[in-house]
Design a protein around this motif. Sequence first.
Motif, PDB file in Angstrom:
ATOM      1  N   ASN B  77       0.826  -1.209   0.000  1.00 31.07           N
ATOM      2  CA  ASN B  77       0.000   0.000   0.000  1.00 31.07           C
ATOM      3  C   ASN B  77       0.855   1.252   0.000  1.00 31.07           C
ATOM      4  OD1 ASN B  77       0.730  -0.497   2.618  1.00 31.07           O
ATOM      5  ND2 ASN B  77      -1.315  -1.050   3.266  1.00 31.07           N
ATOM      6  N   LEU B  78       1.330   1.566  -1.222  1.00 33.44           N
ATOM      7  CA  LEU B  78       2.199   2.723  -1.433  1.00 33.44           C
ATOM      8  C   LEU B  78       1.371   3.873  -1.965  1.00 33.44           C
ATOM      9  CD1 LEU B  78       5.335   1.311  -3.286  1.00 33.44           C
ATOM     10  CD2 LEU B  78       5.316   2.437  -1.097  1.00 33.44           C
ATOM     11  N   SER B  79       0.432   4.348  -1.196  1.00 36.19           N
ATOM     12  CA  SER B  79      -0.390   5.440  -1.719  1.00 36.19           C
ATOM     13  C   SER B  79      -1.007   6.171  -0.534  1.00 36.19           C
ATOM     14  CB  SER B  79      -1.483   4.879  -2.626  1.00 36.19           C
ATOM     15  OG  SER B  79      -2.319   4.039  -1.878  1.00 36.19           O
ATOM     16  N   PRO B  80      -1.509   7.398  -0.745  1.00 33.70           N
ATOM     17  CA  PRO B  80      -2.183   8.102   0.346  1.00 33.70           C
ATOM     18  C   PRO B  80      -3.374   7.304   0.884  1.00 33.70           C
ATOM     19  CG  PRO B  80      -1.735   9.610  -1.437  1.00 33.70           C
ATOM     20  CD  PRO B  80      -1.362   8.255  -1.933  1.00 33.70           C
ATOM     21  N   ALA B  81      -4.081   6.590  -0.025  1.00 37.43           N
ATOM     22  CA  ALA B  81      -5.201   5.773   0.437  1.00 37.43           C
ATOM     23  C   ALA B  81      -4.704   4.680   1.371  1.00 37.43           C
ATOM     24  CB  ALA B  81      -5.920   5.164  -0.764  1.00 37.43           C
ATOM     25  N   GLY B  82      -3.574   4.061   0.999  1.00 35.50           N
ATOM     26  CA  GLY B  82      -3.002   3.032   1.852  1.00 35.50           C
ATOM     27  C   GLY B  82      -2.604   3.578   3.209  1.00 35.50           C
ATOM     28  N   GLU B  83      -2.074   4.802   3.203  1.00 36.98           N
ATOM     29  CA  GLU B  83      -1.700   5.427   4.466  1.00 36.98           C
ATOM     30  C   GLU B  83      -2.918   5.637   5.358  1.00 36.98           C
ATOM     31  OE1 GLU B  83       0.613   9.222   4.522  1.00 36.98           O
ATOM     32  OE2 GLU B  83       2.011   7.927   3.437  1.00 36.98           O
ATOM     33  N   ALA B  84      -4.025   6.063   4.722  1.00 41.20           N
ATOM     34  CA  ALA B  84      -5.252   6.254   5.505  1.00 41.20           C
ATOM     35  C   ALA B  84      -5.728   4.937   6.092  1.00 41.20           C
ATOM     36  CB  ALA B  84      -6.338   6.866   4.612  1.00 41.20           C
ATOM     37  N   ILE B  85      -5.607   3.860   5.285  1.00 44.45           N
ATOM     38  CA  ILE B  85      -6.020   2.548   5.784  1.00 44.45           C
ATOM     39  C   ILE B  85      -5.167   2.150   6.969  1.00 44.45           C
ATOM     40  CG2 ILE B  85      -6.093   0.099   5.179  1.00 44.45           C
ATOM     41  CD1 ILE B  85      -6.855   0.965   2.361  1.00 44.45           C
ATOM     42  N   GLU B  86      -3.853   2.350   6.836  1.00 42.86           N
ATOM     43  CA  GLU B  86      -2.964   1.995   7.940  1.00 42.86           C
ATOM     44  C   GLU B  86      -3.295   2.806   9.183  1.00 42.86           C
ATOM     45  OE1 GLU B  86       1.044   1.135   7.524  1.00 42.86           O
ATOM     46  OE2 GLU B  86       0.169  -0.633   6.622  1.00 42.86           O
ATOM     47  N   HIS B  87      -3.623   4.076   8.986  1.00 40.38           N
ATOM     48  CA  HIS B  87      -3.965   4.909  10.120  1.00 40.38           C
ATOM     49  C   HIS B  87      -5.198   4.351  10.837  1.00 40.38           C
ATOM     50  CE1 HIS B  87      -3.179   8.595  12.249  1.00 40.38           C
ATOM     51  NE2 HIS B  87      -4.466   8.858  12.270  1.00 40.38           N
ATOM     52  N   ARG B  88      -6.144   3.847  10.032  1.00 44.35           N
ATOM     53  CA  ARG B  88      -7.349   3.302  10.639  1.00 44.35           C
ATOM     54  C   ARG B  88      -7.047   1.989  11.353  1.00 44.35           C
ATOM     55  NH1 ARG B  88     -10.395   3.191   6.169  1.00 44.35           N
ATOM     56  NH2 ARG B  88     -10.532   0.937   6.110  1.00 44.35           N
ATOM     57  N   TRP B  89      -6.126   1.192  10.757  1.00 42.42           N
ATOM     58  CA  TRP B  89      -5.810  -0.095  11.380  1.00 42.42           C
ATOM     59  C   TRP B  89      -5.142   0.085  12.725  1.00 42.42           C
ATOM     60  CZ3 TRP B  89      -3.237  -3.087   6.777  1.00 42.42           C
ATOM     61  CH2 TRP B  89      -4.244  -3.509   5.909  1.00 42.42           C
ATOM     62  N   LEU B  90      -4.201   1.015  12.816  1.00 39.63           N
ATOM     63  CA  LEU B  90      -3.366   1.091  14.006  1.00 39.63           C
ATOM     64  C   LEU B  90      -3.991   2.013  15.036  1.00 39.63           C
ATOM     65  CD1 LEU B  90       0.077   1.156  12.243  1.00 39.63           C
ATOM     66  CD2 LEU B  90      -1.001  -0.734  13.403  1.00 39.63           C
ATOM     67  N   GLN B  91      -5.196   1.693  15.450  1.00 44.60           N
ATOM     68  CA  GLN B  91      -5.846   2.432  16.522  1.00 44.60           C
ATOM     69  C   GLN B  91      -5.129   2.142  17.845  1.00 44.60           C
ATOM     70  OE1 GLN B  91      -8.536   4.427  16.330  1.00 44.60           O
ATOM     71  NE2 GLN B  91      -8.718   4.214  14.121  1.00 44.60           N
ATOM     72  N   PRO B  92      -5.146   3.104  18.775  1.00 42.89           N
ATOM     73  CA  PRO B  92      -4.449   2.875  20.050  1.00 42.89           C
ATOM     74  C   PRO B  92      -4.979   1.666  20.828  1.00 42.89           C
ATOM     75  CG  PRO B  92      -4.956   5.185  19.797  1.00 42.89           C
ATOM     76  CD  PRO B  92      -5.600   4.493  18.651  1.00 42.89           C
ATOM     77  N   ARG B  93      -6.294   1.399  20.747  1.00 42.35           N
ATOM     78  CA  ARG B  93      -6.791   0.294  21.564  1.00 42.35           C
ATOM     79  C   ARG B  93      -6.366  -1.055  21.010  1.00 42.35           C
ATOM     80  NH1 ARG B  93     -11.104  -1.312  18.369  1.00 42.35           N
ATOM     81  NH2 ARG B  93     -11.894   0.463  17.218  1.00 42.35           N
ATOM     82  N   MET B  94      -5.939  -1.062  19.750  1.00 43.07           N
ATOM     83  CA  MET B  94      -5.435  -2.295  19.161  1.00 43.07           C
ATOM     84  C   MET B  94      -4.130  -2.743  19.824  1.00 43.07           C
ATOM     85  SD  MET B  94      -3.095  -3.038  16.551  1.00 43.07           S
ATOM     86  CE  MET B  94      -2.619  -4.711  16.825  1.00 43.07           C
ATOM     87  N   TRP B  95      -3.407  -1.788  20.435  1.00 43.91           N
ATOM     88  CA  TRP B  95      -2.105  -2.108  21.008  1.00 43.91           C
ATOM     89  C   TRP B  95      -2.203  -2.704  22.401  1.00 43.91           C
ATOM     90  CZ3 TRP B  95       2.023  -2.184  18.094  1.00 43.91           C
ATOM     91  CH2 TRP B  95       2.020  -1.425  16.930  1.00 43.91           C
ATOM     92  N   ILE B  96      -3.401  -2.756  22.992  1.00 47.16           N
ATOM     93  CA  ILE B  96      -3.494  -3.130  24.403  1.00 47.16           C
ATOM     94  C   ILE B  96      -3.003  -4.565  24.624  1.00 47.16           C
ATOM     95  CG2 ILE B  96      -5.092  -3.518  26.299  1.00 47.16           C
ATOM     96  CD1 ILE B  96      -6.739  -1.193  25.241  1.00 47.16           C
ATOM     97  N   ILE B  97      -3.569  -5.507  23.846  1.00 46.52           N
ATOM     98  CA  ILE B  97      -3.201  -6.910  24.070  1.00 46.52           C
ATOM     99  C   ILE B  97      -1.734  -7.177  23.736  1.00 46.52           C
ATOM    100  CG2 ILE B  97      -3.776  -9.288  23.480  1.00 46.52           C
ATOM    101  CD1 ILE B  97      -6.597  -8.381  22.967  1.00 46.52           C
ATOM    102  N   PRO B  98      -1.215  -6.706  22.574  1.00 45.71           N
ATOM    103  CA  PRO B  98       0.212  -6.917  22.327  1.00 45.71           C
ATOM    104  C   PRO B  98       1.103  -6.305  23.395  1.00 45.71           C
ATOM    105  CG  PRO B  98      -0.860  -6.258  20.319  1.00 45.71           C
ATOM    106  CD  PRO B  98      -1.865  -6.128  21.393  1.00 45.71           C
TER     107      PRO B  98
END
Lengths: 105, 172
Positions: B77-98
């Motif tokens: 995902n080498l595009s601004p759209a891909g960046e937006a997707i990544e931003h949505r994926w890496l929400q702060p609450r996603m980091w709790i379990i790891p």
Amino acid sequence: MTEVVVIPMEHGLLLAAILFLIGLLGVMVRRNILLILMSLEIMLNACGLAFIVVGAHWGQADGQIMFMLILAIAAAEVSVGLGMLLQVHIRIGTLDIDLASRMRG
Amino acid sequence: MLELALFYLAAGISLVSTILAVTRVNATHALIYLIISLLASAIIFYLVGAPFAAVLEVVIYAGAIMVLFVFVIMMLNLSPAGEAIEHRWLQPRMWIIPALFCTLLLAEITYMLSRGDNLLMGHMVGPKAVGLELFGPYVLAVEIASMLLLAGLVGAFHLGRRYLTELREETS
């Protein structure tokens, strides 16, 4: 000198078997090529874990050597696999392996 | 039986994070859980008396091989759209379990290293014994592994080079 507590080998092997099974299920169930490659890594790691546990049980270095060979195999496999993944991505435009298998000729 | 508890904690973290890795929808989350699973395996290797294999697991598996996956995810995902997707994926609450799993593993290894006597379960096989064996009876296997790695290098170079040239033609 404290008493040496030994981890039961059966439990280590059971852990390796369960990890291998999870990886196998991942390979069979997932349809994203990237996740299939990750599941293959899980399976290879489970094999390495089994070798280490058995090698540690008998105090032999052979288990760790087999683990290193598995590492070499995993590195070669994943580099070629990811190169093929990039080719699939540029040719088909998706990472879905079902779509890749449908494209004949 | 604190030593056994350490083993079962690492085994549980390894199992749970592996199950989470193969069931995640997007690849980035799966990759994070897979790295945690490999770190837990490294702790188990250290516990059963294979410190050299534990180091190799962290350096090569969780380091080098997982970095290949990260590179490929970045290339896909080498595009601004891909960046937006990544931003949505890496929400702060996603980091709790790891983060929780990593903290547990860190606490384990801190405890193991801070204990004065070496925490040994099973028979310790040090790096020296492994090296002597590796370049003694197993030297042919080392040669075969080197040839395998060379073949992997050539194959990856060939496949990746064609990908880059086609990507360039497509964008131009």
